[in-house]
Design an enzyme around this catalytic site. Sequence first.
Site, PDB file in Angstrom:
ATOM      1  N   PRO A 177      17.687  41.761   9.425  1.00 20.35           N
ATOM      2  CA  PRO A 177      16.736  40.718   9.829  1.00 20.35           C
ATOM      3  C   PRO A 177      15.553  41.208  10.665  1.00 20.35           C
ATOM      4  CG  PRO A 177      18.647  40.634  11.249  1.00 20.35           C
ATOM      5  CD  PRO A 177      18.937  41.704  10.224  1.00 20.35           C
ATOM      6  N   GLY A 178      15.541  42.465  11.116  1.00 20.33           N
ATOM      7  CA  GLY A 178      14.311  42.990  11.682  1.00 20.33           C
ATOM      8  C   GLY A 178      14.305  43.366  13.153  1.00 20.33           C
ATOM      9  N   SER A 179      15.442  43.293  13.834  1.00 21.97           N
ATOM     10  CA  SER A 179      15.436  43.629  15.267  1.00 21.97           C
ATOM     11  C   SER A 179      15.155  45.113  15.486  1.00 21.97           C
ATOM     12  CB  SER A 179      16.770  43.233  15.917  1.00 21.97           C
ATOM     13  OG  SER A 179      17.857  43.798  15.221  1.00 21.97           O
ATOM     14  N   ASP A 205      13.478  45.515   2.299  1.00 22.56           N
ATOM     15  CA  ASP A 205      14.788  44.882   2.107  1.00 22.56           C
ATOM     16  C   ASP A 205      14.897  44.419   0.666  1.00 22.56           C
ATOM     17  OD1 ASP A 205      17.129  44.074   4.071  1.00 22.56           O
ATOM     18  OD2 ASP A 205      17.015  42.539   2.528  1.00 22.56           O
ATOM     19  N   ASP A 258      19.915  52.133   7.808  1.00 21.99           N
ATOM     20  CA  ASP A 258      20.977  51.269   8.331  1.00 21.99           C
ATOM     21  C   ASP A 258      21.561  50.503   7.146  1.00 21.99           C
ATOM     22  OD1 ASP A 258      22.451  50.103  10.550  1.00 21.99           O
ATOM     23  OD2 ASP A 258      21.327  48.270  10.156  1.00 21.99           O
ATOM     24  N   CYS A 311      27.530  49.288  10.900  1.00 20.09           N
ATOM     25  CA  CYS A 311      28.301  48.547  11.903  1.00 20.09           C
ATOM     26  C   CYS A 311      29.758  48.472  11.439  1.00 20.09           C
ATOM     27  CB  CYS A 311      27.717  47.172  12.170  1.00 20.09           C
ATOM     28  SG  CYS A 311      27.263  46.258  10.702  1.00 20.09           S
TER      29      CYS A 311
END
Length: 767
Positions: A177-179, A205, A258, A311
């Site tokens: 989402p862009g953090s 994305d 990521d 993650c």
Amino acid sequence: MGKRSRQRQKNQNSGRDDRDNAGWGAGYADIVKENKLFEHYYKEQGLVPEGEFEQFMQAMREPLPATIRITGYKSHAKEILHCLKDKYFKDIQEVEIDGQKMEAPQPLSWYPDEQAWHTNMSRKVIRKSPLLEKFHQFLVSETESGNISRQEAVSMIPPLLLKIESYHKILDMCAAPGSKTAQLIEMLHADMDVPFPEGFVIANDVDNKRCYLLVHQAKRLNSPCIMVVNHDASCIPLLKIDSEGKKDILFYDRILCDVPCSGDGTMRKNIDVWKKWTTSNSLHLHGLQMRIAVRGVEQLAVGGRMVYSTCSLNPIEDEAVIAALLEKSEGALELADSSADLPGLKWMPGVTSWKLMTKEGQWYPTWADVPSSRHTQIRPTMFPPTDPEKLASMHLERCMRILPHHQNTGGFFVAVLVKKAPMPWNKRYPKVRKDVSSVSENQAGGPPAALSPTDAPCLPERAEEEEGEAEGPEGIVEDVPKGASLAQESTAKREGVCGPPPNKKMKIFGYKEDPFVFLTEDDPVFTSIQSFYDISPDFPKVNVLTRTHEGKKRHLYMVSKELRNVLLNNSERLKVINTGVKVWSRNSDGEEFGCAFRLAQEGIYTLQPYIRSRIIRVSVEDIKVLLTQENPFLSKLEHDAHAQAKKTVMGSIVLKYIPNPNNPAEPQCPIQLCGWRGKTSIRAFVPRNERFHYLRMLGVEVFRDKQGLGQKQRDAGKEVKEDVEGEVGKDAQEEGAMENEEELDLEAGDENGSPQPKMDSGKQASS
């Protein structure tokens, strides 16, 4: 039938009421935080130090603490930190809820300059007290203004390990989402005095809808150096750029990889993972993760760094991917030692041995143990290398695994790769590949494959890299049989198996984007703008773009010189969702004053260094008046500002505050606001959340009731708080209608060209 349906609905409603009336966390009563397969798997793998497994499982069952990060590149970061520490954190320490004193948020020890903080308070707890509700409103408002990001602590690690400089070309492969993307942009703009850093961020994305979430995040930072694109990361196209008068291939200095993962490190916040977790998740994802990582290192410049992160705690998604990548690279890649880069961060070194387990609970220690019937689901790259010497040379212990119970965070894995040489498969069959390249290029109408990139030391790599789009998802040539004929390869390429895209229009999925049209230096639009704002001669007019080929130009946007280069050379191969920062908006009423375009607040910090007139120097008291009163008369300004305003003709203006170092009680950072000089009045064109942000910096209490509505206060004698609430009330109806559009970052600007703007959130060049 009807009676049964009514009874079922009654039962469902009663269940929901029970849940709503219960305490915090009761909404997840149906999800038991137990998964025997998960516990058995991680006990056997031995990733958790001996004697700590119970602590590890206990931490996984606890809710994740909230973490916030102060936007580091903005000059206002110090002021926000000062406001947080001296006001809100002190208030929190005095609050008692259910007889317990609240713990003040603490800085993350490993994040530089106290720019990241964590707290154990949940949202529900924050709303129980008026003092904490003020804190919550502060967080929401500053987040929407782009001054604070709510981001998980471990998610902040990868951008820090990239060691970014302002001149780096950066690719974020799976950005939504862009953090993390926001962090990358901040690092590019570390020096606020440079409006156009040499570097840029291309954020990609695969999900079209998530790209708009990414746009919403990135556009809060108002940077001309960000481009959002929509591609499958495992086969993202190689881009061409003009370099010293010839076409060249774009290689990135930094890549953030990521990858999608099973997410078992997020169990503390994504509670669904408890019941959905199974070992087959990682088996299914391993191949995709490999393809994305391989595609990343192919596009990395020699000497560049790529951070691979997940993650997930599972070695199949972590060390197995890194080991396979290192083995394929044959020395071209190296794991960097990052142990000293983040002092204060607790992490476990990567493991060198692991086993594989099926969802039925069957273990396979090595590839030799896997029956042939399972060879389609289980691949040799999922196991550790069998050669002890080769395994030792990989230095897998340099990988970093963050366990939840060590610093009360989520679970995470990160590895830093440095590219020492071109990838070996790019020079495996130089003659064959070069011939095929020329055939394919002729088919695609592309340039000849004879140009050499700046970072490729050998011609064979160049021939292969020229055909970056031609490669399959992994771009591996070594699987081609030695006896494969040129004709066979050419045929395969024509069929789209492994070749550049055919010379036809690219299929567009999702929303159809408006075009990006760059203006020429002699575009008639600039004539009035140049004279009205007295634009300096070094202003880069060719970097200005609009989103339409025909009709009147509604908005003008700016991008950096390097992004312009990328856009112009890759319009056919790249699906661009968004780029540029809005600097001017059409205002038909302004034509009678000499210019049809007013300044946009989003791009004021980018544009202002080139504006030499229509700048009014204002004081702290002037800013308070401008931000709390709707249309104050010129006489409300202090003497200096009033005198400057009287000399300025009607139209768009810049309101500029320059800090006084001799008065530390005032904000010590420059403030620039867009405004409008009317016949007898003056007003600031600033979105609502930015108004609140600047008022807080000036020491004004900004607090809304729960409805967020207030009566419009036209009397200048009313107190500041009521004035601010009046502004909110004025726009509440508009904003309610626009709320859903803002989620997708649709333009919510000045639709009819009137000089009175809607209070949007600073959206930019999106459709």
